[in-house]
Design a protein around this motif. Sequence first.
Motif, PDB file in Angstrom:
ATOM      1  N   GLY A   1     -28.053 -54.293  36.416  1.00 17.61           N
ATOM      2  CA  GLY A   1     -26.736 -54.562  36.983  1.00 17.61           C
ATOM      3  C   GLY A   1     -26.622 -54.381  38.478  1.00 17.61           C
ATOM      4  N   GLY A   2     -27.726 -54.076  39.173  1.00 17.99           N
ATOM      5  CA  GLY A   2     -27.678 -53.902  40.618  1.00 17.99           C
ATOM      6  C   GLY A   2     -27.587 -55.229  41.359  1.00 17.99           C
ATOM      7  N   ASN A   3     -27.129 -55.162  42.594  1.00 21.94           N
ATOM      8  CA  ASN A   3     -26.968 -56.369  43.408  1.00 21.94           C
ATOM      9  C   ASN A   3     -27.475 -56.089  44.817  1.00 21.94           C
ATOM     10  N   PRO A   4     -28.712 -56.513  45.158  1.00 19.90           N
ATOM     11  CA  PRO A   4     -29.239 -56.239  46.499  1.00 19.90           C
ATOM     12  C   PRO A   4     -28.442 -56.932  47.602  1.00 19.90           C
ATOM     13  N   ILE A   5     -27.840 -58.090  47.301  1.00 21.47           N
ATOM     14  CA  ILE A   5     -27.049 -58.804  48.315  1.00 21.47           C
ATOM     15  C   ILE A   5     -25.849 -57.951  48.726  1.00 21.47           C
ATOM     16  N   ALA A   6     -25.264 -57.252  47.745  1.00 22.69           N
ATOM     17  CA  ALA A   6     -24.120 -56.393  48.065  1.00 22.69           C
ATOM     18  C   ALA A   6     -24.541 -55.273  49.009  1.00 22.69           C
ATOM     19  N   MET A   7     -25.770 -54.777  48.858  1.00 24.26           N
ATOM     20  CA  MET A   7     -26.266 -53.729  49.759  1.00 24.26           C
ATOM     21  C   MET A   7     -26.435 -54.277  51.173  1.00 24.26           C
ATOM     22  N   LEU A   8     -26.988 -55.487  51.253  1.00 23.47           N
ATOM     23  CA  LEU A   8     -27.154 -56.102  52.575  1.00 23.47           C
ATOM     24  C   LEU A   8     -25.797 -56.335  53.234  1.00 23.47           C
ATOM     25  N   ASP A   9     -24.808 -56.768  52.444  1.00 25.47           N
ATOM     26  CA  ASP A   9     -23.462 -56.969  52.994  1.00 25.47           C
ATOM     27  C   ASP A   9     -22.883 -55.657  53.504  1.00 25.47           C
ATOM     28  N   GLU A  10     -23.163 -54.562  52.765  1.00 21.77           N
ATOM     29  CA  GLU A  10     -22.661 -53.262  53.191  1.00 21.77           C
ATOM     30  C   GLU A  10     -23.333 -52.821  54.492  1.00 21.77           C
TER      31      GLU A  10
END
Length: 669
Positions: free
Chosen positions: A161-170
């Motif tokens: 369920g993780g989202n690496p794109i969300a981390m990059l956006d953060e």
Amino acid sequence: MMDAETQEIFRQEAEALMEALQEGLLVLKDTPDDLEVVAGVFRALHTIKGTGAMFGFSRLASFVHNFEAAFEAVRSGKAVVTPELVNVALTAYDLIAELLEGGDPDLAKDAELTAALNAATTGEAAPATAAAPAAKKDAAPAKIESWDLQFRLPQDFMEIGGNPIAMLDELREVGGDSVSVRLLTDRLPPIAQMDPRALYAGFQVTLPGTIKEGAIRDVFMFHEDQMELNLTAVHAAEAAAPAPAEAPKAAAPAAPAAPAAEPKAETAAKANKAASAAVAQLRVAADRVDLIMDRVGELVIAEARLAAIAAQLQNEALLGVVEDIQRLALGLRDSTMALRMTPLSSIMGRFRRLSHDLAETTGKTFDFIVEGEETELDKTVVEKLTDPLVHMIRNSVDHGLETPEQRAEAGKPERGLVKLSARHAGAEVIIEIIDDGRGMNEAAIRKRAIERGLMTEDSDIPRSEVLKMVLEPGFSTAEQVTALSGRGVGADVVKQAIESLNGSIDITSEPGFGTTFCLRLPLTLAIIEGLLIGVANDRYALPLLAVEQILELPEKLAKGDSATDVIELNNELVPVLRLRQVFNRTGTPAAHPKIVIVGANDTRVGLVVDEIIGTNQTVIKQLSPLHSRLKIFSGATILGDGCVALILDVIHLVTLGQEIEQRLKGNAA
């Protein structure tokens, strides 16, 4: 500020982290160069800091940040692990534990320990180096040109369920428009070996130097333990010439990063495995597990009653349903029992810490060895074992071990030995605390026992029983009271705790060679497989794991009417108890009585019974305080017909057998 319930959730989650932190610090005491352990300590501190801040433990988070800084210095090679650092870190651990428990220690402790941690990692240059972090914090925008961040998430990150794109956006939100991202594809496997659900790529991110390091790491607060993360500050001097700086930066992933990739891949694989295991776990309140266990016990009793009714009616359809229910009840029982079973490793960390503190307090050098910490017991047993074991380890060090000088005079190695071992033995778990110290002084114990009226000068009491007198309340042979012992309290606490668990204690000691305390405890206090036996018109249950053999009673023994006898079995004399006489039951004896051989404490005894009824699932019910004094019974159970059967205490029966054997040997002499 979070409410009390939310903070309690954090405290429960922090328990495992604190256990790992203490274990890591104690391991570093013996292996200070183990960078993997250093990294584990750092991760535990970082997670405690991050979650502590999120759950409202601001003071804890602030202190742990400084604690973490000390191990960041070790991790980055700027400092080394020393005994002084470990000792200060353990004291800092105690402060964190106090804060987690809701305590409010003096604020001066925080500053004092922070200064001690800094001094332990900087040595003589402590004042100059101590100012460095503050200067770095104030002047960070001027000195750091940019941050170079490389990170790789676990391969199953998206699957759970993780989202690496969300981390990059953060990260872009933290760093603004100047953030640049480059994909790292050096670990992509061949297409034929690719798992479409796996994340193989890494990320290299450049962020402006005006951002604080903590803000960047906070993006990965809940994932840093299971991922690779390298954050490097690029200083202004390094980036002064744009053209030369461009080339090294382009070459960085190919040259410096590549050699480090191999060991990190192995570490990442271990971390991914650990992460998968963590995802598969669910934290459940202990009282809920106890409630389920109670319900399963009632189900087992109801299933036994249903089976008895079905056997009377002889209805094939009903018998088929009963077999299905029995199978399901058995599976549910085993699964629920597995939930209650806890490895001893869950409490071993505190004993390692205890040994460290005892070495510091007494000045005695010794090795503390643990064997069999994977041995599992009922959680109720494990919870009640902590205090008794603490007392016994303290006594082994304080009373048993000699000082280095005394050991040298006795021709012993300077370092002593204290060993805690555990193993399964049938229906029991055996735990031994062994030391190689001076041993117990039987003469001094006898003298003290006579003074207290526990025995007379002409009492013929075996050595094993004399040694057990140290477990009597207020019994002590110490000539002076120390901070650890000498008041005669503690040993009786051990005895009471073990007896409350239906266990026993044996003591063996050899003067000059050490002492062994042997605890024998039941595997579980809930449900066991039992052997149902008949004596006269009564029924009793025996733990099936304690049963070794069932034999026809020899004709020569069948004619006897005394409560005790002896039988030769495999060239060995085995004491025999006739339960009819032991329980004072009258009536016509059975035509074909049986003898059940049971074992405990490495000794066997034969029990003469009228009949063997069969096996059953025995739900253990504790006896009332009035009946609990009858040591021959360890509990009771409810049978399928609603009647009660008492559960025989095998250890007590074997003790009776040992007394018979000793009397026989005395008569023969």
